[in-house]
Design a protein around this motif. Structure first.
Motif, PDB file in Angstrom:
ATOM      1  N   ASN A   1      -5.381   2.893  -1.178  1.00  0.00           N
ATOM      2  CA  ASN A   1      -4.627   1.771  -0.797  1.00  0.00           C
ATOM      3  C   ASN A   1      -4.709   2.958   1.089  1.00  0.00           C
ATOM      4  O   ASN A   1      -3.702   1.916   1.716  1.00  0.00           O
TER       5      ASN A   1
ATOM      6  N   ALA B   1       1.813   2.154  -3.542  1.00  0.00           N
ATOM      7  CA  ALA B   1       0.947   2.856  -4.166  1.00  0.00           C
ATOM      8  C   ALA B   1       0.441   3.971  -3.967  1.00  0.00           C
ATOM      9  O   ALA B   1       0.296   4.718  -4.445  1.00  0.00           O
TER      10      ALA B   1
ATOM     11  N   ALA C   1      -3.022  -2.270  -5.322  1.00  0.00           N
ATOM     12  CA  ALA C   1      -2.533  -1.112  -5.099  1.00  0.00           C
ATOM     13  C   ALA C   1      -1.710  -1.268  -7.198  1.00  0.00           C
ATOM     14  O   ALA C   1      -1.574   0.047  -7.239  1.00  0.00           O
TER      15      ALA C   1
ATOM     16  N   ALA D   1       0.981  -0.772  -0.247  1.00  0.00           N
ATOM     17  CA  ALA D   1       0.415  -0.189  -0.222  1.00  0.00           C
ATOM     18  C   ALA D   1       0.370   1.674  -0.240  1.00  0.00           C
ATOM     19  O   ALA D   1       0.282   1.761  -1.129  1.00  0.00           O
TER      20      ALA D   1
END
Lengths: 137, 137
Positions: free
Chosen positions: A117, A13, B31, A10
């Motif tokens: 995310n 991202a 993601a 995450a």
């Protein structure tokens, strides 16, 4: 530990999406940066994403990485404005090849992905806390 | 008695680590929702758990007798019975990305709930253990 990989996925991202937002912001900010049609002015920038494994030992956990920033190859927007100080001999001024509508949709998409995310991260945090709480009951 | 508790613990441990693995895979999908050519992946939890618990033959892994041998599993598939597969997409993007954030988010939430349920049952096993060894009643 498996769940902590979710954090890194995450987080990668979030970084990638914030870079995308940065590119959008700089494109929008420079949408009206007029320049002489002979000079090289600002070009719209787009980021390119690629999936990368977070850890060599866990190839199924793929994060995101921004691999490069590409410049839009579309021609500059020419506007007839003979009074502008940067106008060429024919009276044309060049504006960057930024498509404002495209950038706005890009911005919304990036911000939605960012939100998703953040949710993933908060779920992972929740799961981890509960895992730690197993022996505390 | 202890071996029974041990069996229960082992089941919870295997199931939890598979749930955590699935959480990682789903987080990777989320993601990479904007990564060109990324294909959404997932695995069948039930069959992965079965093969991890040794109920079926598991995945068809080739025997490797030398370090240079290539395993008979696709890249990204560990030899622990987890068979990563590509999700068949409903609406693939023009850039080759097959992630549908809604499907992934639903699966992510579902998997998180199952993970929490397993934690609860693990807590139950520990409470049973505590009850068995407590002498005050």
């Amino acid at each position: 530990m498996s769940i902590s990989n979710v954090f890194y996925i995450a987080a990668s991202a979030l970084t990638a999406q914030s870079m995308r937002l940065n590119a959008v912001a700089s494109n929008l900010a420079n949408a009206d940066s007029a320049h002489a049609s002979t000079a090289a002015g600002y070009k719209a920038k787009q980021v390119v994403f690629q999936a990368v494994p977070i850890d060599e030992s866990t190839p199924w956990a793929q994060g995101v990485e921004m691999t490069k920033v590409v410049e839009d190859t579309r021609p500059d927007r020419l506007v007839y404005d003979p009074h502008s100080p940067v106008a060429d001999a024919k009276g044309y001024v060049a504006y960057p090849n930024v498509d404002v509508v495209e950038e706005m949709t890009n911005m919304i998409s990036a911000s939605r992905s960012y939100q998703t995310n953040v949710e993933v991260m908060s779920t992972a945090k929740d799961l981890m806390q509960r895992t730690l709480a197993v022996l505390q009951s | 008695m202890l071996s029974k508790l041990d069996q229960e613990l082992q089941f919870a441990q295997t199931a939890l680590s598979l749930r955590a693995r699935r959480q990682e895979v789903l987080a990777s999908n989320l993601a990479n929702a904007d990564t060109p050519n990324y294909k959404a992946r997932d695995f069948d939890f039930a069959s992965a758990l079965k093969s991890a618990m040794g109920e079926t033959g598991g995945s068809l892994a080739l025997a490797t007798t030398e370090p240079g041998h290539i395993g008979g599993l696709a890249a990204g598939n560990a030899a622990d019975g987890v068979n990563l597969m590509y999700r068949s997409s409903v609406q693939p993007s023009l850039d080759g990305n097959t992630v549908d954030p809604d499907i992934e988010r639903a699966n992510f939430a579902d998997n998180a709930m199952h993970y929490q349920f397993l934690l609860e049952s693990l807590t139950g096993v520990f409470n049973k253990m505590k009850l068995a060894v407590s002498s005050d009643k």
